[in-house]
Design a protein around this motif. Structure first.
Motif, PDB file in Angstrom:
ATOM      1  N   ASP A   1      46.405  42.920  78.109  1.00 61.73           N
ATOM      2  CA  ASP A   1      45.205  43.816  77.295  1.00 61.73           C
ATOM      3  C   ASP A   1      44.000  43.344  77.422  1.00 61.73           C
ATOM      4  OD1 ASP A   1      47.313  45.513  76.340  1.00 61.73           O
ATOM      5  OD2 ASP A   1      47.591  44.594  74.379  1.00 61.73           O
ATOM      6  N   PHE A   2      43.986  42.052  77.652  1.00 64.40           N
ATOM      7  CA  PHE A   2      42.631  41.385  77.705  1.00 64.40           C
ATOM      8  C   PHE A   2      42.005  41.845  79.195  1.00 64.40           C
ATOM      9  CE2 PHE A   2      39.989  37.902  79.489  1.00 64.40           C
ATOM     10  CZ  PHE A   2      39.088  37.711  78.394  1.00 64.40           C
TER      11      PHE A   2
ATOM     12  N   PRO B   1      43.775  48.403  74.064  1.00 63.79           N
ATOM     13  CA  PRO B   1      42.894  49.035  74.842  1.00 63.79           C
ATOM     14  C   PRO B   1      43.146  50.583  75.003  1.00 63.79           C
ATOM     15  CG  PRO B   1      43.411  46.900  75.760  1.00 63.79           C
ATOM     16  CD  PRO B   1      44.393  47.327  74.674  1.00 63.79           C
ATOM     17  N   GLU B   2      44.275  50.965  75.314  1.00 60.42           N
ATOM     18  CA  GLU B   2      44.707  52.116  75.592  1.00 60.42           C
ATOM     19  C   GLU B   2      44.262  53.076  74.437  1.00 60.42           C
ATOM     20  OE1 GLU B   2      48.565  52.995  76.876  1.00 60.42           O
ATOM     21  OE2 GLU B   2      48.417  51.776  78.560  1.00 60.42           O
ATOM     22  N   ASP B   3      44.413  52.617  73.419  1.00 58.16           N
ATOM     23  CA  ASP B   3      44.232  53.336  72.096  1.00 58.16           C
ATOM     24  C   ASP B   3      42.872  53.573  71.692  1.00 58.16           C
ATOM     25  OD1 ASP B   3      46.907  53.886  71.289  1.00 58.16           O
ATOM     26  OD2 ASP B   3      47.005  52.224  69.923  1.00 58.16           O
ATOM     27  N   TYR B   4      41.837  52.202  72.353  1.00 56.65           N
ATOM     28  CA  TYR B   4      40.607  52.427  71.919  1.00 56.65           C
ATOM     29  C   TYR B   4      39.946  53.384  73.196  1.00 56.65           C
ATOM     30  CZ  TYR B   4      35.891  50.624  72.482  1.00 56.65           C
ATOM     31  OH  TYR B   4      34.446  50.574  72.490  1.00 56.65           O
ATOM     32  N   ALA B   5      40.660  53.397  74.202  1.00 50.01           N
ATOM     33  CA  ALA B   5      39.858  54.425  75.051  1.00 50.01           C
ATOM     34  C   ALA B   5      40.071  55.894  74.552  1.00 50.01           C
ATOM     35  CB  ALA B   5      40.710  54.320  76.666  1.00 50.01           C
ATOM     36  N   ALA B   6      41.383  55.909  73.888  1.00 51.38           N
ATOM     37  CA  ALA B   6      41.658  57.493  73.475  1.00 51.38           C
ATOM     38  C   ALA B   6      40.676  57.738  72.440  1.00 51.38           C
ATOM     39  CB  ALA B   6      43.103  57.625  73.174  1.00 51.38           C
TER      40      ALA B   6
ATOM     41  N   LEU C   1      32.283  58.542  71.268  1.00 48.10           N
ATOM     42  CA  LEU C   1      31.391  57.398  71.223  1.00 48.10           C
ATOM     43  C   LEU C   1      31.730  56.299  72.428  1.00 48.10           C
ATOM     44  CD1 LEU C   1      32.801  56.180  67.684  1.00 48.10           C
ATOM     45  CD2 LEU C   1      30.385  57.200  68.206  1.00 48.10           C
ATOM     46  N   ASP C   2      30.448  55.875  72.656  1.00 47.55           N
ATOM     47  CA  ASP C   2      30.307  55.046  74.040  1.00 47.55           C
ATOM     48  C   ASP C   2      31.240  53.806  73.777  1.00 47.55           C
ATOM     49  OD1 ASP C   2      29.654  53.422  76.125  1.00 47.55           O
ATOM     50  OD2 ASP C   2      27.432  53.203  75.351  1.00 47.55           O
ATOM     51  N   PRO C   3      32.232  53.712  74.739  1.00 42.92           N
ATOM     52  CA  PRO C   3      33.133  52.732  74.682  1.00 42.92           C
ATOM     53  C   PRO C   3      32.306  51.244  75.201  1.00 42.92           C
ATOM     54  CG  PRO C   3      33.577  53.921  76.605  1.00 42.92           C
ATOM     55  CD  PRO C   3      32.515  54.417  75.850  1.00 42.92           C
TER      56      PRO C   3
ATOM     57  N   GLU D   1      39.025  51.051  61.692  1.00 42.97           N
ATOM     58  CA  GLU D   1      40.136  52.055  61.416  1.00 42.97           C
ATOM     59  C   GLU D   1      41.523  51.528  61.488  1.00 42.97           C
ATOM     60  OE1 GLU D   1      40.140  55.899  63.273  1.00 42.97           O
ATOM     61  OE2 GLU D   1      37.770  56.271  62.817  1.00 42.97           O
ATOM     62  N   LEU D   2      41.490  50.362  62.448  1.00 45.26           N
ATOM     63  CA  LEU D   2      42.708  49.829  62.393  1.00 45.26           C
ATOM     64  C   LEU D   2      43.173  48.959  61.214  1.00 45.26           C
ATOM     65  CD1 LEU D   2      42.488  47.880  66.126  1.00 45.26           C
ATOM     66  CD2 LEU D   2      43.897  49.936  65.503  1.00 45.26           C
TER      67      LEU D   2
END
Length: 297
Positions: free
Chosen positions: A29-30, A72-77, A84-86, A98-99
């Motif tokens: 993930d890092f 990171p996958e959930d963040y990209a989605a 929003l700008d990642p 939200e987490l």
């Protein structure tokens, strides 16, 4: 003087603000987050040390912090869905908030991060298992004969069976494992019950909910599986016994079957030495299972 009073009040208010840190628990993930230029870390071990330093500093200031699992996958989605700008740190902050509201979190109480990371991963796995099991239960729908919801009836029956198992166990600490085979993978749930000084059992509600959901899924779908209980008390051998899931019910295992299960290597099938100070037993009678509430068609 007024300036000093304002600074003091702000320090007090800062202690009232709860915070959440989205934690990247593993190297995979890092590395995925390093594709963002605004993510300034380049070494996972250093990143974890800095996170721990922040946690300790906030605790020293009297601030409460929780840890959430940052995927990171959930963040990209999330970024794709919200537009929003990642690359923006504020986006990561909003995602982490939200987490904190919807995902698995654990509080920081001064424990080493090496202890917190596996605990956070376990919490995430438990929540994912519960969500998956409840989703499958909800898809079973109603009985075409009487209209009763299959999943709800199975959960009620599993709850009753769990109470019976805990009540008939000897007065010791309990450790239960339930496994249900299915596609695409086997679900495994663990429940701990600690004996208190008054003879009662302390169990974690989230663990119990997940455990009951997995057991209910096995009962409702008539999937193969098993349930094993291990009891422990000071200065006495542990006791191990269990049941197999068969035809939508619990079938007691014999003492020799429990012994064989514990003394056989799962991968190779080779025999392994039994643990010292462990008694392999037959389970106590749970009473007439037909009296357990649940669907009967």
């Amino acid at each position: 003087m007024a300036h000093t009073d304002h600074q003091t009040m702000r320090r007090v208010l800062r202690r009232e603000i709860a915070g959440t840190i989205g934690l990247l628990t593993d190297e995979h993930d890092f590395r995925a987050m390093r594709r963002y230029r605004s993510f300034s870390f380049d070494d996972h071990a250093t990143y974890l040390k800095q996170v721990e330093a922040v946690l300790k500093a906030r605790a020293a200031q009297g601030s409460h912090t929780t840890l959430a699992l940052f995927d990171p996958e959930d963040y990209a989605a999330y970024c794709a869905e919200t537009g929003l700008d990642p690359e923006a740190p504020t986006t990561r902050t909003r995602f982490t908030a939200e987490l904190a509201a919807t995902g698995p979190t654990i509080p920081y109480d001064g424990q080493p991060l090496a202890t917190l990371v596996p605990a956070l991963v376990d919490e995430a796995v438990r929540q994912a298992t519960w969500e998956y099991a409840t989703t499958l239960l909800s898809r079973l729908g109603p009985c075409p004969t009487c209209g009763e919801d299959f999943g709800r009836a199975a959960f009620t029956r599993a709850s009753d069976l769990l109470v019976r198992i805990l009540d008939t166990a000897p007065p010791r600490d309990r450790h239960l494992v339930c496994s249900v085979s299915g596609s695409p993978e086997t679900l495994i749930s663990v429940l701990h019950g600690d004996q208190d000084d008054d003879g009662g059992i302390r169990i974690d509600e989230a663990e119990a909910l997940e455990f009951t959901s997995v057991l209910a899924l096995g009962l409702a779908t008539r999937s193969p599986g098993g349930l094993v209980l291990r009891t422990s008390a000071p200065d006495t051998p542990d006791r191990v016994y269990g049941w197999r899931l068969r035809s939508g019910g619990l079938e007691p295992l014999t003492a020799s079957e429990v012994f064989d299960a514990y003394c056989t290597d799962i991968e190779s099938g080779d025999l392994i030495s039994p643990e010292p100070d462990v008694d392999y037993c037959e389970p106590p009678d749970l009473g007439d299972e037909n009296t357990a509430p649940g669907h009967r068609h």
